[in-house]
Design an enzyme around this catalytic site. Structure first.
Site, PDB file in Angstrom:
ATOM      1  N   GLU A 162       0.930  -1.312   0.035  1.00  0.00           N
ATOM      2  CA  GLU A 162      -0.071  -0.050   0.006  1.00  0.00           C
ATOM      3  C   GLU A 162       0.740   1.540   0.426  1.00  0.00           C
ATOM      4  OE1 GLU A 162      -4.046  -1.609   1.787  1.00  0.00           O
ATOM      5  OE2 GLU A 162      -2.756  -0.197   3.057  1.00  0.00           O
ATOM      6  N   GLU A 355      -5.070  -8.470   0.560  1.00  0.00           N
ATOM      7  CA  GLU A 355      -6.165  -7.777   1.698  1.00  0.00           C
ATOM      8  C   GLU A 355      -7.224  -8.708   1.727  1.00  0.00           C
ATOM      9  OE1 GLU A 355      -4.446  -5.080   4.015  1.00  0.00           O
ATOM     10  OE2 GLU A 355      -2.282  -5.676   3.886  1.00  0.00           O
TER      11      GLU A 355
END
Length: 441
Positions: A162, A355
């Site tokens: 991320e 995720e």
């Protein structure tokens, strides 16, 4: 678009043979043993009063460093194919740091669980700074060291987790480590992370590693209305949170107008950034509804956004929300994946959902079961529409240190008592275990 979450009481659709099922964690959020490694930017950040909502730190966290055998047993009992964890760069920089990951990888392999390490999940060594270009080169050196030690057993790698959130929350808004409030002056952080990814891919391949990807967070951007100002604001938001991190990797270029804002020889750097990867990881939680700026600031995932930003984030109405206040929108995952397929075509490699998860309290966590059930069905729906998805990882195995939220948010399939550190599998753990067994029958 109508919501179709399915019925957790009915069997999930069958996924292809070889589909990779797993769970994810990150080092800073679970390892603890902070006194047995060098400091990270997160150690410095959490030491400042008021930075973490409950005043806690990750000095102990889940004490996974000392209890990893117990956690590997939980993974084996769950029946996952793979475990995505992160490697702490500060721990690797400390004496004996790689020995821990050597033991963990051995234990995972012995338990029949494929290790999938992420090389950077936000815990930058305290002496480094992503505003500095040299950090990218240092990251590649670190990647080579880790691959040299673990590459004989690790067969699937993730470079970064991320970079969008690390740039926005850590450097633009200051609510995550290292706490910079630079707004658009944080853009070099994005570029240097992407450059670090490309250099690390080269370093991993030189060390003999294969099957390399990245874990980028993405979600559909929904305009607040069809008014031109809302459409323009939503487009800018989509560029900054989605396209600015996907297109350099997949197309070898920044979206129009972004490359000119980046430091260095951008054209040469992009050739490195676009080093081919074997798969593309996507972390998905929810869409974002975006409109023109408002007089008062708005929120992004519970984070206050300053009013001077050229967009505002609006509530997605009529949806259930998690304990974190995030809307539950399973069909957004289908929309995201088919949208990526349509936008990037043959340039998009196979996708892995690295995720997907939610924060809910309680051991009988039926809301989490419904959330995961709906998202797995939405994922399968995208696959029936031609998106090549090869795996799905739940966030997370354990209740952990949830960054600036401290221990107030519980994403785990396993409950952790943060006083005693006792692990207790939740109803969602049993549900996911049964899902995996059914997929293999």
């Amino acid at each position: 678009m109508a919501t179709d979450t399915g019925d957790p009481g009915t069997a999930l659709p069958r996924f292809p043979a070889g589909f990779l099922w797993g769970v994810s964690t990150s080092a800073h959020q679970i390892e603890g043993a902070a006194d047995e490694r060098a400091p990270s930017v997160w150690d410095e950040f959490t030491a400042r009063p008021g930075r973490v909502k409950d005043g806690s730190t990750a000095a102990v966290a889940c004490d996974h460093y000392h209890r990893h055998g117990e956690d590997v047993a939980l993974l084996a009992g769950l029946g996952v194919d793979a475990y995505r964890f992160s490697i702490s760069w500060p721990r690797v920089n400390s004496p004996g740091g790689l020995d821990f990951y050597d033991r963990l990888v051995d234990e995972l392999c012995a338990a029949g669980v494929r290790p999938v390490p992420t090389l950077f999940h936000w815990d930058l060594p305290a002496e480094l700074d992503w505003l500095q270009r040299d950090t990218a080169a240092r990251f590649a050196e670190y990647a080579a060291v880790v691959a040299g030690r673990l590459g004989d057993r690790v067969t699937k790698w993730i470079t970064l987790n991320e970079p969008a959130e690390h740039t926005l929350l850590g450097h633009a808004l200051g609510v995550h480590a290292p706490g910079g409030r630079l707004l658009f002056d944080a853009l070099p952080v994005a570029h240097h992370q992407l450059l670090a990814h490309g250099l690390a891919v080269g370093a991993l391949r030189a060390a003999g590693a294969a099957d390399i990807g990245i874990a980028n967070s993405h979600g559909p951007t929904w305009p607040a209305s069809r008014e031109p100002a809302d459409l323009a604001a939503a487009d800018l938001y989509d560029v900054l949170l989605n396209r600015m991190f996907a297109e350099p990797l997949l197309l070898g270029r920044y979206p129009e107008g972004i490359g000119e804002l980046m430091p260095g020889d951008v054209e040469a750097d992009l050739k490195v950034v676009a080093e081919p990867i074997d798969w593309y990881g996507i972390n998905y939680y929810a869409p974002t509804r975006v409109g023109a700026p408002q007089d008062a600031g708005t929120e992004f995932g519970g984070v206050a956004l300053p009013a001077e930003l050229p967009f505002s984030v609006r509530e997605i109405e009529g949806r259930p929300v998690t304990d974190f206040g995030w809307p539950v929108v399973p069909e957004g995952l289908t929309e995201l994946l088919t949208g990526f397929r349509d936008r990037y075509g043959e340039r998009l490699p196979p996708v892995v959902i690295t995720e997907n998860g939610c924060s809910y309290d309680g051991l009988d966590d039926q809301d989490r079961i419904a959330y995961l059930d709906g998202h797995v069905r939405a994922l399968h729906r995208a696959m029936t529409r031609g998106v090549d998805v090869r795996g799905y990882f739940v966030w997370s195995l354990l209740d952990n240190f949830e960054w600036a939220e401290g221990y107030a948010r519980r994403f785990g399939l396993v409950h952790v008592d943060h006083e005693t550190l006792k692990r207790t599998p939740k109803a969602s753990y049993a549900w996911f275990r049964d899902v995996l067994r059914a997929q293999r029958d």
